[in-house]
Design an enzyme around this catalytic site. Structure first.
Site, PDB file in Angstrom:
ATOM      1  N   LEU A  55       0.924  -1.365  -0.096  1.00  0.00           N
ATOM      2  CA  LEU A  55      -0.061  -0.141   0.064  1.00  0.00           C
ATOM      3  C   LEU A  55       0.916   1.233   0.067  1.00  0.00           C
ATOM      4  CD1 LEU A  55      -2.737  -1.069   2.421  1.00  0.00           C
ATOM      5  CD2 LEU A  55      -2.698  -1.440  -0.002  1.00  0.00           C
ATOM      6  N   GLY A  58      -1.560   6.375  -2.799  1.00  0.00           N
ATOM      7  CA  GLY A  58      -2.703   6.312  -3.530  1.00  0.00           C
ATOM      8  C   GLY A  58      -3.853   5.398  -3.173  1.00  0.00           C
ATOM      9  N   HIS A  59      -3.489   4.307  -2.508  1.00  0.00           N
ATOM     10  CA  HIS A  59      -4.429   3.428  -1.880  1.00  0.00           C
ATOM     11  C   HIS A  59      -5.047   3.955  -0.782  1.00  0.00           C
ATOM     12  CE1 HIS A  59      -1.366   0.206  -3.578  1.00  0.00           C
ATOM     13  NE2 HIS A  59      -2.508  -0.120  -4.161  1.00  0.00           N
ATOM     14  N   LYS A 170      -6.082   6.027 -11.562  1.00  0.00           N
ATOM     15  CA  LYS A 170      -4.694   5.557 -12.095  1.00  0.00           C
ATOM     16  C   LYS A 170      -5.016   4.323 -13.022  1.00  0.00           C
ATOM     17  CE  LYS A 170      -0.368   3.868 -11.898  1.00  0.00           C
ATOM     18  NZ  LYS A 170      -0.823   2.455 -11.902  1.00  0.00           N
ATOM     19  N   MET A 205       1.865   7.373  -8.517  1.00  0.00           N
ATOM     20  CA  MET A 205       2.182   6.281  -7.424  1.00  0.00           C
ATOM     21  C   MET A 205       1.651   4.877  -7.836  1.00  0.00           C
ATOM     22  SD  MET A 205       1.830   7.770  -3.690  1.00  0.00           S
ATOM     23  CE  MET A 205       2.712   9.473  -3.253  1.00  0.00           C
TER      24      MET A 205
END
Ligand code: AMP
Length: 311
Positions: A55, A58-59, A170, A205
Site C-alpha cells: 500500500l 494512492g491506496h 490511475k 504512485m
C-alpha cells in the site's frame, strides 16, 4: 436508477458503527460475508477498497474516502493470480502484509480481507468478462487480464457486500470496465473513482515503482509530463486527431530507456475511438521504462465541446 444510500442521508436513523474498532483480518469469504451481513442488518453502510497490497498513498486516499463516507470499511489485499499473464510479475509483485495491515489499522479500517489461493476453489472455471471495454488500451497486451480483474472483483464484492466501491483513476480502463460491470449486473453499488495520487515530480504512485532503478526513477516523470503536454495540446485545439497525439507522446519518450507499448486518446466513458477528437477524452498510455511497465492517463475535454455538445 436510484443511487444507493449515502452515509449522510442515513446518519439520523442508524446506530453508530464508526466508533474506534481494531482492524480484524479475515481470510475466508464466507466469514467476511457473515460479519458484513450482521453490520448491514444493524443498518451500517459498507465501503470497500480492493487492493493488491504493497500500500502507498494512492491506496490510502481511497481508504480515507471510504472511511469518511461509510460506517464500516473493508479493504482487501489479494495479489490475484488470475489477472497476471504468463511471464508477468506475479511472483515478483511486492508483498508487504505487515506494513499494509499497520497502515490500514492506523487509518481506522475495520476489516482487512486477505484470502489465500484457495479463494479460487480447485476446479475453478467461472469467468466474468466485460467485452468491449476489455479490448482497447491494455487489452491486446495483457490477454485475459481484464477477465481476471472482473472475476476477482465480482468475487470480492460477493464477500464484502458493500454499498460503495472505491477505485483509483490511475487504473482508468479498469475503473470504466468495473463501472460497466456494476451496471450490467445490477449490483446497485455506488462507485467512486478517486483522482490519481502522484509523487511530487508527477509520477503516478504505483506499487511497481519499487522496481525502478535510481536512474529510471529520475527519468520516470517524463511519462506524466508527456501525457499532460498532449492533453494540453488537445484542450487548446492544437491536436485534433488521436494519431497526432500518439506521435506527440512517442516523440516525448524517444530516449532509448523508454519503450512505448501503446498511447491512445479515446472517449472517456466508453473508450471508443473518436475522430476528430471531441467531448470528454482520456489520454492513456503504457510504457516500459527498463523492465518496469508503467501506465498513466489524463482526462481532458476537447475545445468547443461543452457539456451540451457531448455525449
Ligand atoms: P492495486 O493495488 O494496484 O490493484 O490498486 C488498488 C486500487 O488502488 C485500484 O483501484 C487502483 O486504481 C488504486 N490506485 C493505485 N495507485 C493509485 C494512485 N496512484 N492514485 C489513486 N489510486 C490508485
Amino acid at each position: 436508477m436510484t443511487e444507493p444510500r449515502a452515509r449522510d442521508d442515513l446518519a439520523a436513523i442508524r446506530p453508530p458503527h464508526a466508533g474506534k474498532q481494531v482492524l480484524k483480518v479475515v481470510r475466508q469469504a464466507e466469514a467476511l460475508r457473515r460479519l458484513i451481513l450482521r453490520h448491514r442488518a444493524a443498518g451500517a453502510v459498507i465501503g470497500f477498497v480492493p487492493t493488491m497490497g504493497s500500500l502507498h498513498e494512492g491506496h490510502l486516499q481511497l481508504v480515507r474516502r471510504a472511511i469518511r463516507e461509510n460506517d464500516v470499511t473493508v479493504a482487501s489485499i489479494f495479489v490475484n493470480p488470475l489477472q497476471f499473464g504468463p511471464g508477468e510479475d506475479f511472483d515478483a509483485y511486492p508483498r508487504t502484509p505487515a506494513n499494509d495491515r499497520s497502515r490500514l489499522r492506523r487509518e481506522g479500517v475495520h476489516y482487512s480481507f486477505e484470502p489465500g489461493r484457495e479463494f479460487y476453489p480447485v476446479g475453478f472455471q467461472t469467468l466474468v468478462s466485460v467485452r468491449d471495454l476489455s479490448r482497447p488500451l491494455c487489452g491486446p497486451f495483457r490477454p485475459g487480464h481484464f477477465d481476471g480483474v472482473a472475476t476477482v472483483v465480482t468475487k470480492l464484492l460477493l464477500a464484502a457486500l458493500p454499498d460503495c466501491l472505491y477505485l483509483g483513476q490511475k487504473d482508468y480502463q479498469q475503473a470504466m470496465l468495473l463501472r460497466r460491470l456494476v451496471r450490467d449486473l445490477n449490483l446497485g453499488l455506488r462507485l467512486v473513482v478517486c483522482p490519481t495520487v502522484r509523487e511530487s515530480d508527477g509520477l503516478a504512485m504505483s506499487s511497481r515503482n519499487a522496481y525502478l532503478t535510481p536512474e529510471e526513477r529520475e527519468r520516470a516523470p517524463e511519462f506524466a509530463r508527456a501525457l499532460r503536454a498532449t492533453a494540453k495540446a488537445i484542450r487548446s485545439g492544437e491536436i485534433r486527431e488521436a494519431s497526432e497525439a500518439r506521435r506527440r507522446i512517442r516523440q516525448a519518450l524517444r530516449h532509448p530507456s523508454w519503450r512505448l507499448q501503446y498511447a491512445d486518446v479515446l472517449q472517456a466513458e466508453t473508450l471508443a475511438e473518436v475522430s476528430p477528437l471531441r467531448g470528454r477524452l482520456v489520454v492513456a498510455a503504457a510504457v516500459y521504462l527498463g523492465r518496469t511497465r508503467l501506465i498513466d492517463n489524463v482526462l481532458v475535454r476537447a475545445p468547443g465541446t461543452g457539456k451540451k455538445g457531448t455525449k
